[in-house]
Design a protein around this motif. Structure first.
Motif, short mmCIF file in Angstrom:
data_model
loop_
_atom_site.label_atom_id
_atom_site.label_comp_id
_atom_site.label_asym_id
_atom_site.label_seq_id
_atom_site.Cartn_x
_atom_site.Cartn_y
_atom_site.Cartn_z
N VAL B 39 0.86 -1.19 0.00
CA VAL B 39 0.00 0.00 0.00
C VAL B 39 0.89 1.23 0.00
O VAL B 39 1.92 1.26 0.67
CB VAL B 39 -0.87 0.08 1.27
N SER B 40 0.48 2.24 -0.76
CA SER B 40 1.21 3.50 -0.68
C SER B 40 0.25 4.65 -0.81
O SER B 40 -0.78 4.55 -1.48
CB SER B 40 2.27 3.56 -1.77
N PHE B 41 0.60 5.75 -0.18
CA PHE B 41 -0.24 6.95 -0.21
C PHE B 41 0.50 8.03 -0.98
O PHE B 41 1.64 8.37 -0.64
CB PHE B 41 -0.54 7.40 1.22
N LEU B 42 -0.13 8.54 -2.03
CA LEU B 42 0.49 9.61 -2.82
C LEU B 42 -0.10 10.94 -2.39
O LEU B 42 -1.24 11.26 -2.72
CB LEU B 42 0.25 9.40 -4.32
N GLN B 43 0.72 11.67 -1.63
CA GLN B 43 0.20 12.87 -1.00
C GLN B 43 -0.20 13.94 -2.03
O GLN B 43 -1.26 14.54 -1.92
CB GLN B 43 1.24 13.43 -0.05
N ASP B 44 0.64 14.15 -3.04
CA ASP B 44 0.36 15.23 -3.98
C ASP B 44 -0.89 14.98 -4.81
O ASP B 44 -1.60 15.90 -5.17
CB ASP B 44 1.58 15.49 -4.87
N VAL B 50 -3.06 0.51 -3.96
CA VAL B 50 -2.86 -0.84 -3.42
C VAL B 50 -2.39 -1.70 -4.59
O VAL B 50 -3.07 -1.77 -5.62
CB VAL B 50 -4.17 -1.40 -2.83
N ASN B 51 -1.20 -2.28 -4.46
CA ASN B 51 -0.65 -3.04 -5.57
C ASN B 51 -0.48 -4.51 -5.22
O ASN B 51 0.03 -4.86 -4.17
CB ASN B 51 0.70 -2.47 -6.00
N MET B 52 -0.97 -5.37 -6.13
CA MET B 52 -0.83 -6.81 -5.94
C MET B 52 -0.17 -7.44 -7.16
O MET B 52 0.16 -8.61 -7.17
CB MET B 52 -2.21 -7.46 -5.79
N ARG B 58 10.65 -5.91 -4.98
CA ARG B 58 10.38 -5.77 -3.54
C ARG B 58 11.62 -6.21 -2.76
O ARG B 58 12.43 -6.96 -3.26
CB ARG B 58 9.19 -6.63 -3.14
N ARG B 59 11.73 -5.67 -1.56
CA ARG B 59 12.89 -6.08 -0.75
C ARG B 59 12.48 -6.25 0.70
O ARG B 59 11.53 -5.62 1.17
CB ARG B 59 14.02 -5.06 -0.87
N GLU B 101 7.12 1.69 -4.26
CA GLU B 101 6.12 2.72 -3.97
C GLU B 101 5.88 2.86 -2.47
O GLU B 101 5.78 3.95 -1.94
CB GLU B 101 4.81 2.38 -4.70
N GLU B 102 5.81 1.70 -1.81
CA GLU B 102 5.57 1.77 -0.37
C GLU B 102 6.79 2.30 0.37
O GLU B 102 6.68 2.93 1.42
CB GLU B 102 5.19 0.38 0.17
#
Lengths: 370, 597
Positions: B39-44, B50-52, B58-59, B101-102
């Motif tokens: 999950v990531s929040f894009l403030q601008d 939500v990515n699946m 990923r790490r 992204e997260e």
């Protein structure tokens, strides 16, 4: 090669300067002698390929500076520097990618407050910077614009002037104020559709309110006791007319604008200054005489010609030399249609046919008497 | 209102984005939701993504709650005792995988010491800022960043022992170092990727000093006796393949000794090395042009009927022969069949390569150089104990490049050799105190420097010289396969200009930029001479200006255009004549006007 007139003039000036020195007569004579020897050493010899040397002197260091382009410290403006900028100048583009101006102020206005004031007069304000919100009123088929009264007051913009400007930009409309800060824009044409209204809206938003057109940004810098305005966008004619601006010291990086305003000689100087400054900023120490030659070549026809296919290289007199550079077939075909003649006098032509080119040591020939 | 996107499609809106994100994350840690979700929040933009989907990098990161790492000391103990596995850690929510992204919304601490309450994650190890290749380099934290990059790139070019069963394989090319050694100075990630069972070089005694100017500009001085003992010696295997094809009409290739007189038959001595079956024997020395397998193929185009009836004329020699640079000894021959059931032959040629002047060597710190001189051991400088360095590098290689790591490697390599241990040089973990102590305990100076004696004069050198052990790699750039020069030689048919490339015995091109340099120097006569490689004499018709042709039967020079016999002989470049011909083909008739001197 020695131009007698220039040499005499130079040495007359030098003699005057040397006379002022605190040296004996013998020493002064020696200085002048040495200067004359140096002067003659620095002249180019007949047959020297000064064009090639100039091209190499600019382009070789330019290749080493590529990594440093698009970078500028401190100031908030991102002005193109380095190799892309040099290419832009030599290509004689109609307008630079990032046009910019440096504006100095008159001595009596040279302080922070008036600099700020002048900056606000220079920077272009559009209607969209002055409004809070705009919306389409589909019931009455008009645009409703909610103005920011405080901003208008700060920038000293009157609604009447604003309405005049909008009418100048968009035709066939009626603009009125419904109250203190609501502007209503209506189309005069019958049968206006929503699409038309939408189009009018973008146009109205873009209409000029204050400042000088094309100047998007203006920042104030202090350079050695002087308050200097640096802009993004260039408009030489209008800025010199603004009160408080020292019109003798205004400069722009738009060479075509300099050419149109001041003429070809000024444009030549602008080319030299711009290339020199860009190269110096990258730490490249190229002799100015190479740039003089380049600028002379670019402006010798009375207008600014680029170095390249449509400029100097495309204007060569030899068919072979032209077709050797770019667009081979086009030049050959065009030459064959008009029956062009190649005198085989240039360097490239002679290399192509396998003869000695007429440069340097190739200029001299030996002939036996019968 | 925050818009919520699942894999790029809008699925709804929320008022409280913080609540939604925390809920999603807790559910992921409790395994109620898939651990593949990020999950990531894009403030601008005010959006939640939500990515699946697949294809996200990923790490793993250790989770942090209230400024404390969830991976406690007890858990670490359990991992050491192998009670807890990697998968368990993910299941228990100690660790999770984060995508790019997260990561933008996360606050990741590099070490446990710097953890605060705001931190969301903890890095597994600060070493992970480096890639796999770079983390195998020693002291990466003590070298300049670009040197690590160079070092990692050169390790790729090194000759080592990439696989152990190379004798059973038939790779097209395979370079093997004969005596590969484990590194004295190693890193933790080297163990992780088993690099020490596939070493890339040897531990070599290095001194940093000038040597009569033969090691200027990154050249290396190499001890001749070291080479004779087999230092950095390598074997190159190259496999050549040929197969028998079947052709239309029942014809096929045949392996065997080609009969003399057959089409394309080369000189007889080239076939001498073949046995009766037409195949070369193992351990035969082969050189350029030698034939490895004799092969007879049917003619590509059938000739006239008379020739066909004669039988033997129907075949041509299509033998497999050796290219110039691949000489050596025949290692092994594989005779088998391919998928189509045809005969397939693979011949591996072995070449032993002893380092010589011009070969390229490199350390793991981006310090590469070519061998400048091979010096007999008796002329090499020696220490009080009688040790001579294998390699001498120039001291000017160090200051501007700031490879402090190399100095440390030389110093600590010496300590490791004295103590008989391996020294750890993992990023951010190494300490130089202990190696210095080992050196001091063994009676050496703790900075690794020693007094050296000139091997030629026997005099003691004024300054002390850093001498120690450094890991050196041999890179696969071999001079003997690259050296090339030509005075005259083959020319291309079309242009009459020299061919290009070493394998064709070609010339080195003097290009457009180089041409400009000659002009700038005012030397057009030199230029004319250099460009005269395709110079020809042609007759030019004085009437119409086209090129006249010599009629050998009538012994006359006639212009084919205007039939005039008036002409003048002119020397010009063949390329220009070709240009005129090509222009004629596009209906442009250029004429040359000539005058007599």
């Amino acid at each position: 090669m020695i131009n007698k007139e220039i040499k005499d003039k130079t040495f007359k000036l030098l003699k005057e300067k040397v006379e002022l020195l605190d040296k004996t007569k013998k020493e002064k004579e020696e200085i002048l002698k040495l200067a004359e020897k140096r002067y003659e050493n620095m002249l180019y010899d007949s047959g020297e390929a000064i064009g090639v040397v100039a091209a190499q002197s600019v382009s070789e260091p330019a290749t080493q500076t590529t990594l440093k382009s698009y970078h500028r410290e401190s100031s908030g403006l991102n002005i193109i520097q380095g190799l892309p900028r040099v290419i832009e100048i030599l290509d004689a583009r109609k307008s630079p990618e990032t046009p910019t101006m440096k504006i100095y102020l008159l001595p009596e206005q040279n302080n922070k407050n008036s600099a700020k004031k002048i900056a606000s007069n220079i920077k272009e304000t559009k209607l969209m910077h002055l409004m809070v919100e705009d919306s389409l009123d589909l019931a009455n088929m008009c645009i409703e614009i909610n103005m920011d009264a405080e901003k208008m007051k700060n920038l000293d913009i009157k609604t009447d002037d604003l309405i005049k400007n909008i009418k100048k930009k968009v035709r066939n409309i009626e603009v009125k104020m419904s109250d203190d800060h609501t502007m209503i824009v209506e189309s005069k044409k019958a049968g206006t559709t929503v699409q038309d209204l939408q189009r009018t809206r973008t146009k109205v938003r873009d209409s000029h309110a204050k400042g000088i057109p094309d100047i998007d940004f203006c920042i104030i810098e202090k350079v050695n006791d002087d308050w200097v305005l640096q802009t993004l966008g260039s408009n030489l004619r209008k800025i010199t007319k603004i009160e408080g601006v020292d019109s003798n010291r205004v400069s722009t990086n738009n060479i075509f604008e300099v050419y149109e305003t001041f003429g070809i000689e000024a444009a030549r100087q602008a080319i030299i200054n711009e290339i020199l400054n860009t190269l110096r900023a990258q730490g490249v120490d190229t002799d100015i005489r190479h740039l003089l030659l380049i600028a002379d070549a670019m402006t010798s026809k009375g207008e600014i010609k680029p170095i390249g296919r449509y400029g100097l290289s495309g204007a060569k007199s030899s068919v072979l030399a032209r077709s050797n550079f770019e667009e081979t077939v086009k030049h050959l075909v065009d030459a064959s249609i008009i029956g062009e003649k190649d005198e085989l006098k240039g360097i490239v032509e002679n290399i192509i046919i396998g003869k000695t080119a007429k440069v340097g040591s190739g200029l001299v020939e030996l002939k036996m008497k019968d | 209102m925050t818009e919520v996107y699942l894999d790029g499609t809008l699925i709804g809106e929320t008022d409280d984005h913080k609540k939604l994100i925390t809920e999603l994350k807790t559910k992921r840690r409790k395994k109620i939701l898939s651990t593949n979700m990020n999950v990531s929040f894009l403030q601008d933009k005010d959006e939640i993504h939500v990515n699946m989907g697949i294809g996200r990098v990923r790490r793993p990161l250790i989770n942090v709650e209230n400024g404390k790492s969830l991976l406690t000391k007890d858990l670490i103990k359990k991992i050491e005792e192998k009670e807890l596995t990697w998968k368990d850690m993910q299941k228990k929510g100690i660790m999770e995988y984060i995508d790019a992204e997260e990561e933008e919304n996360s606050y990741i601490a590099l070490t446990e010491k710097e953890l605060t309450k705001e931190h969301t994650h903890l890095e597994l190890d600060p070493l992970l800022i480096l890639g796999i290749a770079t983390s195998t380099l020693p002291y990466p934290d003590k070298n300049r960043g670009d040197r690590l990059n160079y070092g990692a790139r050169m390790a790729v070019q090194s000759v080592g022992i990439p696989i152990h069963n190379f004798l059973m394989r038939d790779d097209t090319t395979m370079n093997i170092l004969i005596n590969p050694q484990k590194t004295l100075i190693s890193t933790q990630s080297m163990d992780a990727i088993h690099l020490n069972s596939h070493p890339t070089g040897q531990n070599i005694v290095v001194a940093i000093m000038p040597f009569y100017g033969y090691n200027i500009e990154d050249a290396l001085i190499v001890n001749k006796s070291s080479l004779e003992r087999g230092a950095l010696k390598s074997i190159a295997y190259r496999t050549h393949t040929t197969s028998c094809r079947r052709y239309w009409g029942g014809q096929e290739d045949k392996i065997g000794l080609p009969e003399k007189g057959i089409k394309n038959y080369k000189s007889e001595d080239l076939y001498n090395k073949l046995d009766q079956s037409g195949i070369i024997q193992p351990e035969t020395k082969v050189e350029e042009g030698d034939i490895l397998v004799g092969k007879i193929s049917p003619l590509r185009f059938l000739g006239i009927a008379k020739e066909i009836r004669m039988g033997i004329e129907n075949f041509r020699d299509n033998s497999l022969h050796l290219e110039e640079i691949h000489d050596g000894f025949v290692e092994k021959i594989i005779l088998t069949t391919n998928e189509e059931g045809n005969i397939l032959l693979k011949i591996t040629v072995r070449d032993t390569r002893i380092p010589e002047v011009g070969d390229k060597l490199a350390t793991r710190h981006g310090q590469k150089g070519v061998i400048g001189l091979v010096v007999p051991e008796e002329d090499m400088p020696f220490t009080a104990e009688g040790i001579t360095p294998d390699i001498i590098i120039n001291s000017h290689a160090i200051p501007s490049r700031m490879t402090v790591g190399q100095i440390l490697e030389i110093l600590e390599g010496k300590a490791a050799a004295l103590n008989g241990t391996h020294i750890d040089a993992t990023a951010f973990k190494s300490s130089e105190e202990e190696p210095r102590k080992i050196l001091a305990d063994n009676g050496f100076q703790d900075d690794g420097k020693e007094s050296l004696y000139n091997g030629i004069t026997g005099e003691k050198m004024e300054s002390k010289i850093l001498i120690g052990i450094c890991y050196y790699q041999r890179l696969y750039h071999i001079v003997s396969k690259k050296i090339h020069a030509r005075a005259k030689g083959p020319v291309a048919l079309l242009t009459k200009q020299p061919t290009a490339g070493r394998s064709k015995g070609g010339g080195l091109r003097l290009g457009g930029m180089e041409k400009d340099c000659f002009i700038a120097h005012g030397a057009p006569i030199v230029l004319q001479e250099r460009f005269s490689s395709d110079s020809v004499k042609e007759h030019i018709c004085t009437e119409c200006g086209t090129i006249a042709v010599k009629d050998h039967i009538k012994n006359k020079v006639v212009c084919l255009n205007c039939k005039s016999e008036e002409n003048i002989e002119v020397r010009l470049s063949y390329a220009f004549k070709l240009l005129l011909d090509e222009m004629k083909s596009m209906m442009i008739a250029a004429s040359i006007k000539t005058t007599k001197d």
